[in-house]
Design an enzyme around this catalytic site. Structure first.
Site, PDB file in Angstrom:
ATOM      1  N   TRP A 142      45.176  30.205  53.558  1.00  0.00           N
ATOM      2  CA  TRP A 142      45.638  29.050  54.329  1.00  0.00           C
ATOM      3  C   TRP A 142      44.404  28.450  55.030  1.00  0.00           C
ATOM      4  O   TRP A 142      43.668  29.196  55.700  1.00  0.00           O
ATOM      5  CB  TRP A 142      46.683  29.531  55.341  1.00  0.00           C
ATOM      6  CG  TRP A 142      47.285  28.470  56.201  1.00  0.00           C
ATOM      7  CD1 TRP A 142      47.792  27.269  55.802  1.00  0.00           C
ATOM      8  CD2 TRP A 142      47.470  28.533  57.621  1.00  0.00           C
ATOM      9  NE1 TRP A 142      48.279  26.586  56.880  1.00  0.00           N
ATOM     10  CE2 TRP A 142      48.098  27.338  58.006  1.00  0.00           C
ATOM     11  CE3 TRP A 142      47.178  29.483  58.597  1.00  0.00           C
ATOM     12  CZ2 TRP A 142      48.428  27.055  59.328  1.00  0.00           C
ATOM     13  CZ3 TRP A 142      47.506  29.216  59.905  1.00  0.00           C
ATOM     14  CH2 TRP A 142      48.123  28.015  60.266  1.00  0.00           C
ATOM     15  N   ASP A 223      49.499  38.547  58.798  1.00  0.00           N
ATOM     16  CA  ASP A 223      50.084  37.231  59.052  1.00  0.00           C
ATOM     17  C   ASP A 223      51.376  37.153  58.245  1.00  0.00           C
ATOM     18  O   ASP A 223      51.348  37.137  57.013  1.00  0.00           O
ATOM     19  CB  ASP A 223      49.089  36.144  58.598  1.00  0.00           C
ATOM     20  CG  ASP A 223      49.618  34.740  58.836  1.00  0.00           C
ATOM     21  OD1 ASP A 223      50.726  34.598  59.386  1.00  0.00           O
ATOM     22  OD2 ASP A 223      48.926  33.776  58.463  1.00  0.00           O
ATOM     23  N   ALA A 225      54.402  34.858  57.697  1.00  0.00           N
ATOM     24  CA  ALA A 225      54.926  33.516  57.992  1.00  0.00           C
ATOM     25  C   ALA A 225      56.115  33.150  57.104  1.00  0.00           C
ATOM     26  O   ALA A 225      56.683  32.073  57.261  1.00  0.00           O
ATOM     27  CB  ALA A 225      53.813  32.477  57.828  1.00  0.00           C
ATOM     28  N   LYS A 258      59.310  28.812  59.040  1.00  0.00           N
ATOM     29  CA  LYS A 258      59.786  28.611  57.668  1.00  0.00           C
ATOM     30  C   LYS A 258      61.166  29.248  57.483  1.00  0.00           C
ATOM     31  O   LYS A 258      62.066  28.621  56.947  1.00  0.00           O
ATOM     32  CB  LYS A 258      58.821  29.220  56.648  1.00  0.00           C
ATOM     33  CG  LYS A 258      57.364  28.877  56.854  1.00  0.00           C
ATOM     34  CD  LYS A 258      57.103  27.410  56.587  1.00  0.00           C
ATOM     35  CE  LYS A 258      55.875  26.912  57.302  1.00  0.00           C
ATOM     36  NZ  LYS A 258      54.604  27.218  56.754  1.00  0.00           N
TER      37      LYS A 258
END
Ligand code: PMP
Length: 409
Positions: A142, A223, A225, A258
C-alpha cells in the site's frame, strides 16, 4: 484594511513556506477525475480501493444504517471520551480480532482514526521506543506504508516477497533480503488480503515468519485492514492470532473501514502486545500520550456504530451476513476472471479486493484510452469494480496484452 488587501511583500514571515517543495498529487485521485470525465457508457472503474456491489455502488451496510438510527435516538451527549476513544468498542472488536485473547494484561488496545491512524500511532510508539529501528516493508505494498513510518522518523527498508510474473509469493527472496535485518527492527506484515497483490502467506509461511521474528529479534507489525473479505472473519485473523501467541512483542493496526463499509468515518484500532504486564502499562501510557498530541481523541461516530452493532446480536448477525455476501461476490469474481486466461490463474488463489496484473504502463494506458478501463498505473485492479457481465468484456480487452507477455516469455 482586510487581510486580502495587505500587500504580500509587507509580510516578513513568509519565508518558511518558501522552502516547501511541491508534492506529487495522489495518483488514484487523478484517476478518479479521468474516469469521471470519460463519457463512454461502457467504461469500467477498477481503480479506487472501495468495495462495490453489482450495481457499482458502495452502499452503507444495513446494520450500519440501523446502528446510526439507534444512536440518533439513544445518544444523550457528545462530550469528550479521552485519548483511548470508546473503550467498549475496542473491547468488543478485540473479540472479533483475537477470538479469546490469552494475552490478558499484556495486550493494550486503543481506538484510532482508521487503519492509517493505527499505523501512525504504532510508528510513533516504535520511534519513541527505539529511533534506530528500521522498518522492513515488502514490495509492492500500500503506497502509504513507507511515508507513515518515514514521517514518524523511522528509516524504512524494502524486501522482495512477490513474483510479479507468476502472481505467487517468492518466500525465498523475502528470507534472503531479511537476512540484513537487525535485532529490534520492525517487520510490517499484511494480516490478510494483501494490498495490492492479493497474495497471502500460507500457514506454514506464517509460522516461518513467526520463527524468523523470534530467532532474529524482529518485531512484527501486522496491518489488518480487510478482515472478513478473504476467507472469513476467523480465517482472516488466524495469522495475526498465531503471531500474537508466538511472540512476546507485536503490534496490530486494524481498520473497520472496509469490513463495515465505514471508510470516511475513520474507524480503526491499534493493539500492542508487550512482554509482561509492567511493560504493557508503560506502553499504554505512551500510546495515550502520543494519541493526545496527534489527534487528542479519535472521531467517535464510526466507532459508536461498530460498538452498537457488536453489542446487539441481531445487528451483529446482519453485519456478518452482509460481509459474507461481500466476500462471496469478491471470490466469485476472482474465480470468473482467473478462468479467462492462464496468465490470470493465480487470481483465484489470491484473496481480498486487489490483484496485480502483469501489465506494462503502456498496456494500462492503452486499456484506458481504447476501452475505457481504468486501473492503477502499476496494474493493480480492484476486483469489486467488476461485474459478472463485465468480466468477459474486461478479459477480451486484456487478452492481447497477456498474449504479448507470452510472446516475450
Ligand atoms: N492498510 C492497508 C493495507 C490498506 O489498504 C488501507 C486502506 N486502503 C489501510 C491500511 C488504511 O485504512 P483506513 O482507510 O482505515 O485508514
Amino acid at each position: 484594511m482586510t487581510l486580502d488587501t495587505l500587500p504580500a511583500r509587507s509580510v516578513s514571515n513568509s519565508l518558511p513556506f518558501d522552502t516547501l517543495a511541491a508534492q506529487p498529487a495522489d495518483a488514484l485521485l487523478s484517476l478518479i477525475a479521468l474516469y469521471r470525465a470519460d463519457d463512454r457508457p461502457q467504461k469500467i472503474d477498477l481503480g479506487v480501493g472501495v468495495f462495490r456491489d453489482d450495481a457499482g455502488d458502495t452502499p452503507v451496510m444495513h446494520a450500519v444504517k440501523a446502528a446510526e438510527a439507534a444512536l440518533l435516538k439513544t445518544q444523550v451527549t457528545k462530550s469528550y471520551l479521552g485519548a483511548e476513544g470508546d473503550a467498549a468498542y475496542t473491547a468488543l472488536l478485540e473479540g472479533i480480532v483475537f477470538g479469546d485473547p490469552t494475552a490478558g494484561e499484556r495486550l493494550n488496545g486503543v481506538q484510532t482514526p482508521g487503519g492509517t491512524g493505527a499505523l501512525r500511532l504504532g510508528a510513533e510508539l516504535l520511534a519513541r521506543a527505539n529511533r534506530e529501528a528500521q522498518v522492513w516493508i515488502g514490495t509492492p505494498t500500500w503506497p502509504n506504508h513507507a511515508p507513515i513510518f518515514a514521517e514518524a522518523g523511522l528509516s524504512t527498508r524494502s524486501h522482495r516477497f512477490h513474483d510479479a510474473a507468476s502472481g505467487h509469493i517468492d518466500f525465498d527472496a523475502m528470507l534472503y533480503d531479511l537476512a540484513a535485518a537487525r535485532a529490534g527492527d520492525i517487520l510490517l506484515l499484511h494480516g490478510c488480503c494483501h494490498n495490492p497483490t492479493g497474495s497471502d502467506f500460507t500457514p506454514e509461511q506464517w509460522q516461518a515468519v513467526a520463527d524468523l521474528c523470534a530467532a532474529r529479534g524482529l518485531i512484527p507489525f501486522v496491518d489488518l485492514a480487510y478482515q472478513g473479505l478473504g476467507d472469513g472473519l476467523a480465517e482472516d485473523a488466524a495469522a495475526t492470532r498465531m503471531i500474537f501467541d508466538a511472540l512476546p512483542t507485536a503490534l496490530l493496526a486494524y481498520s473497520c473501514d472496509k469490513n463495515f463499509g465505514l471508510y470516511r468515518e475513520r474507524v480503526g484500532a491499534l493493539w500492542a502486545l508487550s512482554a509482561n504486564s509492567a511493560i504493557a502499562e508503560r506502553v499504554r501510557s505512551n500510546m495515550l500520550s502520543l494519541a493526545r498530541s496527534l489527534w487528542s481523541m479519535p472521531p467517535d461516530h464510526g466507532a459508536a456504530i461498530v460498538r452498537t452493532i457488536l453489542e446487539n446480536d441481531a445487528l451483529r448477525a446482519d453485519w456478518r451476513d452482509e460481509l459474507d455476501a461481500m466476500r462471496a461476490r469478491l471470490n466469485g469474481l476472482r474465480a470468473a476472471l482467473a478462468a479467462t486466461h492462464p496468465r490470470l490463474s493465480a487470481i483465484a488463489d489470491q484473496r481480498g479486493m486487489f490483484a496485480m496484473l502483469p501489465l506494462t504502463p503502456e498496456a494500462v494506458a492503452a486499456l484506458r484510452e481504447e476501452h475505457g478501463i481504468y486501473m492503477a498505473g502499476n496494474g493493480r485492479i480492484n476486483i469489486a469494480g467488476l461485474r459478472a457481465d463485465t468480466v468477459p468484456v474486461f478479459a477480451q480487452a486484456l487478452r492481447p496484452h497477456l498474449e504479448a507477455l507470452n510472446g516475450n516469455a
